[in-house]
Design a protein around this motif. Structure first.
Motif: not given
Length: 464
Positions: A47-52, A111-116, A41-42, A195-196
């Motif tokens: 992954l899905f949050l990128i759509g928003f 990679f999520t942390a880097g995306s921010a 779920v987490s 997302g982290c």
């Protein structure tokens, strides 16, 4: 690990797996299932949050995202998932389900942390970082499904292993919830940082042992018995003999192609068909509702919260009914109904008037994608569990990972396909018809493909 007894009488059975089959579901087994559920779920929330986030970035000054660029960013996550599924499946068969599960989490968080920290209009860098996120996510379900399957009773294996996938739509629901209420205060960077959160799972995993079937396949029989004892919450002395394992060569990719070509084809083609439509809806649905059918950001988030609930119910239903009517007919039914939903979404565009008056077309489109997600994506409540059951223990993660990874190419093709149709033009309802007609055909084909799989309802993993 604790092996303290919670009952005085050991479960009946000549072998440890038979004891598992005759034993109640213990708190330890529920903990493993819970960890797998929370992990999926987490991670899929991220992954899905990128759509928003794409929907927000399109309207954020300085980004100037085109449809093509948006499609490339979304396809990056899909590409990462393909590579991750194939890689982590093999690693789980070599180093263990638990170790692979843990490292999937680490890769995702990094990679999520880097995306921010992506600079404004840095869509190329964001694509690369989202590919890394997808790489971590791609292994989660591939490693957690065999992990759970190898700890639980055969008669409930479809439901219990399916639960690892059932609650993934809660990730979409949480994405909608967080976007609706925190999107403004946090901004898109803050949303990514949320997302982290899966980092906390590393502490939970410390209390879960490695799969007993994996341990036995590596000659670590004492540890395997301890893992069975942990699962049943009995002293290790009460664990029955381990089953005999046939001597087989290492399940490399070459072995999968040579010994299990039919199983690989069914998993790969079936996965591709179901993923193509559902993942594209997950990644593009929010943007199409917002940009093509003119719903506001808050309304889009609310509608997708309903979509996620329908998806969750669909996955729960497919996991449950697969232990009743069998895996093959469950997959067939999901494919047929999902195809009807895709057709409804496609023909909703014909309700838009020549002068661009949308009317109720947006709600009909929403109804179509709701059905697609409830049944087409709802099939994922059993899809990977069924795929894993097509292969024996020493090849389970490798075979599932390779087959699903090949099928997950749809996660690249689908978002890019829609993005290419849009190009640099303004998003409109006209881009919906062709892809959703294609999705309908693929969901129909996917349902038929799984009729050629081996039915595994109630079968022992040792007999596969």
């Amino acid at each position: 690990m604790s092996t303290q007894a919670t009952a005085h009488v050991a479960p009946q059975g000549k072998t440890a797996p038979e004891q598992i089959d005759n034993h109640r579901l213990s708190g330890h087994q529920k903990s493993l299932i819970g960890m797998a559920i929370v992990g999926n779920v987490s991670e899929f929330f991220d992954l899905f949050l990128i759509g928003f986030i794409i929907n927000l970035l399109i309207e954020t000054p300085g980004w100037n995202l085109t449809g093509f660029q948006s499609g490339v960013i979304l396809a990056g996550a899909g590409l990462g998932t393909v590579l991750g599924s194939i890689t982590w499946g093999r690693l789980a068969d070599v180093f263990g389900r638990k170790h692979a599960f843990i490292w999937c989490i680490v890769v995702l968080v990094v990679f999520t942390a880097g995306s921010a920290f992506t600079p404004v209009n840095g869509w190329v860098l964001l694509t690369i970082l989202r590919t890394g996120v997808g790489f971590g996510v791609g292994g989660l379900n591939i490693t957690s499904v065999p992990f759970v399957q190898e700890f639980v009773p055969a008669k409930q294996r479809g439901l219990l292993a399916g639960l690892t996938s059932v609650f993934i739509p809660a990730g979409i629901f949480l994405g909608g919830l967080v976007t609706k209420y925190l999107g403004g205060p946090l901004g898109w960077r803050g949303l990514i940082a949320v997302g982290c959160i899966p980092i906390v799972l590393l502490a939970w995993a410390r209390f879960i042992p490695e799969s007993p079937r994996f341990l036995q396949s590596r000659g670590r029989e004492r540890e395997a018995k301890e893992a069975y004892a942990w699962a049943m919450e009995i002293p290790v002395e009460q664990v029955a003999d381990l089953p005999e394992l046939p001597q087989k060569s290492s399940a490399s990719y070459a072995v999968i192609f040579a010994r299990y070509p039919k199983q690989l084809l069914v998993v790969a083609l079936g996965s591709f068909c179901f993923i193509m439509g559902s993942f594209t809806v997950q990644s593009w649905g929010q943007t199409l509702l917002g940009q093509s059918f003119k719903f506001g950001a808050g309304t889009v988030a609310t509608l997708f919260m309903f979509v996620s609930l329908g998806d969750l119910l669909g996955r729960l239903g497919s996991a449950w009914i697969s232990d009743k009517i069998g895996r093959r007919w469950t997959m067939f039914g999901c494919g047929m109904i999902g195809a009807v939903g895709a057709l409804i979404a496609a023909f909703s565009t014909r309700m838009v008037t020549s002068d661009g008056e949308i009317g109720n077309a947006g709600y009909v489109f929403f109804a179509g994608i709701f059905i697609v997600m409830m049944f087409g994506d709802g099939a994922f409540g059993i899809l990977n569990a069924f795929g894993g059951e097509q292969f024996p223990t020493e090849a389970r993660s490798t075979g599932l990972g390779l087959g699903y990874g090949i099928g997950a190419i749809a996660k690249v093709v689908g978002p890019y396909f829609v993005g290419a149709l849009v190009g640099s033009a303004e998003l409109s309802h006209e881009v919906v018809f062709v892809p959703f007609i294609i999705f309908a055909g693929l969901l129909f084909l996917g349902g038929v493909v799984y009729l050629f799989a081996r039915e595994t309802k109630g079968a022992s993993l040792e007999d596969i």
